[in-house]
Design a protein around this motif. Structure first.
Motif, PDB file in Angstrom:
ATOM      1  N   VAL A 142     -11.425 -78.632 -24.185  1.00  0.00           N
ATOM      2  CA  VAL A 142     -11.219 -78.196 -22.812  1.00  0.00           C
ATOM      3  C   VAL A 142     -11.089 -79.398 -21.881  1.00  0.00           C
ATOM      4  O   VAL A 142     -10.179 -79.485 -21.063  1.00  0.00           O
ATOM      5  CB  VAL A 142     -12.393 -77.315 -22.342  1.00  0.00           C
ATOM      6  CG1 VAL A 142     -12.410 -77.187 -20.831  1.00  0.00           C
ATOM      7  CG2 VAL A 142     -12.299 -75.945 -22.988  1.00  0.00           C
ATOM      8  N   GLU A 143     -12.000 -80.343 -22.029  1.00  0.00           N
ATOM      9  CA  GLU A 143     -12.053 -81.432 -21.062  1.00  0.00           C
ATOM     10  C   GLU A 143     -10.973 -82.479 -21.276  1.00  0.00           C
ATOM     11  O   GLU A 143     -10.458 -83.051 -20.334  1.00  0.00           O
ATOM     12  CB  GLU A 143     -13.425 -82.121 -21.128  1.00  0.00           C
ATOM     13  CG  GLU A 143     -14.548 -81.256 -20.577  1.00  0.00           C
ATOM     14  CD  GLU A 143     -15.918 -81.874 -20.847  1.00  0.00           C
ATOM     15  OE1 GLU A 143     -15.981 -83.100 -21.011  1.00  0.00           O
ATOM     16  OE2 GLU A 143     -16.902 -81.115 -20.904  1.00  0.00           O
ATOM     17  N   GLN A 144     -10.644 -82.738 -22.539  1.00  0.00           N
ATOM     18  CA  GLN A 144      -9.752 -83.863 -22.795  1.00  0.00           C
ATOM     19  C   GLN A 144      -8.582 -83.519 -23.697  1.00  0.00           C
ATOM     20  O   GLN A 144      -7.873 -84.424 -24.133  1.00  0.00           O
ATOM     21  CB  GLN A 144     -10.544 -85.015 -23.439  1.00  0.00           C
ATOM     22  CG  GLN A 144     -11.879 -85.273 -22.793  1.00  0.00           C
ATOM     23  CD  GLN A 144     -12.602 -86.446 -23.414  1.00  0.00           C
ATOM     24  OE1 GLN A 144     -11.981 -87.375 -23.903  1.00  0.00           O
ATOM     25  NE2 GLN A 144     -13.917 -86.398 -23.433  1.00  0.00           N
ATOM     26  N   GLY A 145      -8.415 -82.238 -23.988  1.00  0.00           N
ATOM     27  CA  GLY A 145      -7.336 -81.877 -24.899  1.00  0.00           C
ATOM     28  C   GLY A 145      -7.716 -82.155 -26.343  1.00  0.00           C
ATOM     29  O   GLY A 145      -8.741 -82.773 -26.623  1.00  0.00           O
ATOM     30  N   VAL A 146      -6.891 -81.676 -27.250  1.00  0.00           N
ATOM     31  CA  VAL A 146      -7.176 -81.827 -28.673  1.00  0.00           C
ATOM     32  C   VAL A 146      -7.342 -83.301 -29.038  1.00  0.00           C
ATOM     33  O   VAL A 146      -8.123 -83.667 -29.910  1.00  0.00           O
ATOM     34  CB  VAL A 146      -6.037 -81.231 -29.508  1.00  0.00           C
ATOM     35  CG1 VAL A 146      -6.501 -80.948 -30.918  1.00  0.00           C
ATOM     36  CG2 VAL A 146      -5.538 -79.953 -28.887  1.00  0.00           C
ATOM     37  N   ARG A 147      -6.584 -84.116 -28.346  1.00  0.00           N
ATOM     38  CA  ARG A 147      -6.644 -85.555 -28.584  1.00  0.00           C
ATOM     39  C   ARG A 147      -8.040 -86.114 -28.435  1.00  0.00           C
ATOM     40  O   ARG A 147      -8.451 -87.009 -29.161  1.00  0.00           O
ATOM     41  CB  ARG A 147      -5.754 -86.239 -27.547  1.00  0.00           C
ATOM     42  CG  ARG A 147      -4.602 -86.994 -28.080  1.00  0.00           C
ATOM     43  CD  ARG A 147      -3.921 -87.663 -26.886  1.00  0.00           C
ATOM     44  NE  ARG A 147      -3.781 -89.089 -27.072  1.00  0.00           N
ATOM     45  CZ  ARG A 147      -2.602 -89.690 -27.165  1.00  0.00           C
ATOM     46  NH1 ARG A 147      -1.509 -88.973 -27.092  1.00  0.00           N
ATOM     47  NH2 ARG A 147      -2.526 -90.980 -27.333  1.00  0.00           N
ATOM     48  N   ALA A 175      -9.414 -73.413 -18.477  1.00  0.00           N
ATOM     49  CA  ALA A 175      -9.918 -74.021 -19.697  1.00  0.00           C
ATOM     50  C   ALA A 175      -9.639 -73.137 -20.907  1.00  0.00           C
ATOM     51  O   ALA A 175      -9.231 -73.613 -21.965  1.00  0.00           O
ATOM     52  CB  ALA A 175     -11.417 -74.280 -19.567  1.00  0.00           C
ATOM     53  N   GLY A 199      -6.017 -73.272 -21.782  1.00  0.00           N
ATOM     54  CA  GLY A 199      -5.733 -74.589 -22.358  1.00  0.00           C
ATOM     55  C   GLY A 199      -6.207 -74.681 -23.793  1.00  0.00           C
ATOM     56  O   GLY A 199      -5.516 -75.223 -24.665  1.00  0.00           O
ATOM     57  N   TRP A 201      -6.592 -72.207 -25.860  1.00  0.00           N
ATOM     58  CA  TRP A 201      -5.718 -71.373 -26.676  1.00  0.00           C
ATOM     59  C   TRP A 201      -4.416 -72.112 -26.994  1.00  0.00           C
ATOM     60  O   TRP A 201      -3.960 -72.135 -28.141  1.00  0.00           O
ATOM     61  CB  TRP A 201      -5.433 -70.070 -25.922  1.00  0.00           C
ATOM     62  CG  TRP A 201      -4.466 -69.188 -26.611  1.00  0.00           C
ATOM     63  CD1 TRP A 201      -4.738 -68.235 -27.548  1.00  0.00           C
ATOM     64  CD2 TRP A 201      -3.050 -69.184 -26.415  1.00  0.00           C
ATOM     65  NE1 TRP A 201      -3.580 -67.659 -27.950  1.00  0.00           N
ATOM     66  CE2 TRP A 201      -2.534 -68.208 -27.288  1.00  0.00           C
ATOM     67  CE3 TRP A 201      -2.177 -69.901 -25.606  1.00  0.00           C
ATOM     68  CZ2 TRP A 201      -1.172 -67.930 -27.366  1.00  0.00           C
ATOM     69  CZ3 TRP A 201      -0.823 -69.633 -25.691  1.00  0.00           C
ATOM     70  CH2 TRP A 201      -0.339 -68.657 -26.553  1.00  0.00           C
ATOM     71  N   ALA A 202      -3.854 -72.737 -25.978  1.00  0.00           N
ATOM     72  CA  ALA A 202      -2.602 -73.454 -26.190  1.00  0.00           C
ATOM     73  C   ALA A 202      -2.801 -74.633 -27.139  1.00  0.00           C
ATOM     74  O   ALA A 202      -1.962 -74.913 -27.995  1.00  0.00           O
ATOM     75  CB  ALA A 202      -2.038 -73.936 -24.856  1.00  0.00           C
ATOM     76  N   GLY A 203      -3.920 -75.310 -26.960  1.00  0.00           N
ATOM     77  CA  GLY A 203      -4.187 -76.449 -27.834  1.00  0.00           C
ATOM     78  C   GLY A 203      -4.265 -76.055 -29.292  1.00  0.00           C
ATOM     79  O   GLY A 203      -3.861 -76.814 -30.178  1.00  0.00           O
TER      80      GLY A 203
END
Lengths: 213, 213
Positions: A29-34, A108, A111, A113-115
């Motif tokens: 959520v906070e920083q993306g999958v990365r 969040a 996001g 879900w998309a990630g």
DNA sequence: GTCGTAATTATGCAAGCGTATAATTGTTCG
DNA sequence: CGAACAATTATACGCTTGCATAATTACGAC
């Protein structure tokens, strides 16, 4: 003195697995999958990275469990409070409202879900989870729709019921997506009214009245 | 002999930038954002990785341009052929059909969009592109809707038009999403019929007839 | 032609990644 | 109290990543 080795408490497997899953979701959520690296997850869960390998034989396994947890939580949140309503039409209206209202509609959450979607497209097991979550939700929605229509004296046949459920699911998902991805584009409660009107129009039922209960 | 240094041809900046963007999109489609590394992109575009830095000062800059290109292409594909129709209602129907039909509805395309969403949530410039793309599409949709309703003798006021556009956009986006994310869940042309019926119900217009033209 | 220059390649680096494995330590049970 | 065992930490390895910088080369201007 000798090097100070980190103190720790032993926890049950369930507790630790859950903590790791939550840490993973928070980080995505906070920083993306990365940003959800093994090290970052471990730090967030306040353990060392080796422990992750002790509970999940691979990182993908952890990610998969996190995805499952997120989707289950989403469905649960959406249906919370629906069963309590009296009539089928009220239950349907409650579901529609919940679907386009926080905490279900949330930047969040969308996001997250998309990630996951790209993992879904590449991993067979995640694809299975995805398909099941989708069909699960749509089936429950279809039952509510059929109930509400029967209540109104017009029971649809199986094909109609399927098509109506797909269409209503589309509206709900689309508005959920847009509300989460572009929160500032809509006024408060605006999505609620639009969703009720749209689903109502598709089913030819007055849901805006039923939602007031 | 001396080491054989790679032969190359000089290309204009536009050509190279476009090739790099295309390579990026291809890779994200095939392997997710994870697979779109600087080295992989360079190899796909048949150049060495240093060249990327020559045209884009950072990888994020390249990703951003790729996002822009993808969204522009998507909108263009969706509206291709719409303007040719005779009546406003036919134009609207054509747009709805195009929105839930390949090549717009496509697993890779949806995956691409989802892969970008997390970047969108973190980068201000990408958020701006996202917001503009969304509003652009919805405004064009709203104009088609108003046109079709006026044609039918009932012009909506501004608030109604906005709400109808949001709702129809929701159906379209939701079905686009589901068709792309779960292709095997729907029969051929099933989404087309459902989308026309749903948007038609919301607007109280017969679009299924208009789509046959 | 040949010369300048921008396009392109080649090479390297430091940081971060996921994973593996051995050493420790908290807890439970007799 | 002490032994056994699983939970946890510690450390390290090999790879990949994005970015930087210097060396080359194709190509247009004159």
């Amino acid at each position: 003195m000798t090097g100070e080795r980190r103190k720790f408490r032993r926890e049950g497997a369930d507790t630790r697995r859950q903590a790791l899953v939550m840490a993973t979701l928070d980080l995505i959520v906070e920083q993306g999958v990365r940003g959800a690296t093994v090290r970052a997850i471990a730090e967030r869960a306040d353990v060392t990275q080796g422990l992750i390998r002790h509970y999940f034989s691979t990182k993908d396994e952890l990610v998969q469990e996190a995805y499952l947890a997120h989707m289950a939580g989403l469905t649960e949140q959406t249906f919370a409070g629906v069963a309590e309503r009296e009539t089928a039409r009220e239950r349907l209206a409650a579901l529609v409202v919940a679907s386009v209202t926080p905490p279900v509609v949330d930047s969040a959450s969308v996001g997250l879900w998309a990630g996951f979607l790209n993992h879904v497209r590449q991993d067979a097991r995640m694809r299975a989870v995805h398909a099941q979550t989708y069909h699960d939700f749509r089936d429950r929605l279809e039952r509510l729709i059929v109930g509400a229509l029967e209540e109104a004296g017009r029971g649809p046949d199986a094909g109609q019921a399927r098509r109506l459920a797909i269409a209503c699911n589309g509206v709900i998902d689309g508005l959920w997506l847009e509300g989460g991805a572009l929160p500032e584009a809509f006024g408060p409660d605006e999505l609620t009214g639009i969703a009720l009107a749209a689903v109502g129009a598709i089913l030819q039922l007055d849901l805006e009245e039923a939602a007031k209960t």
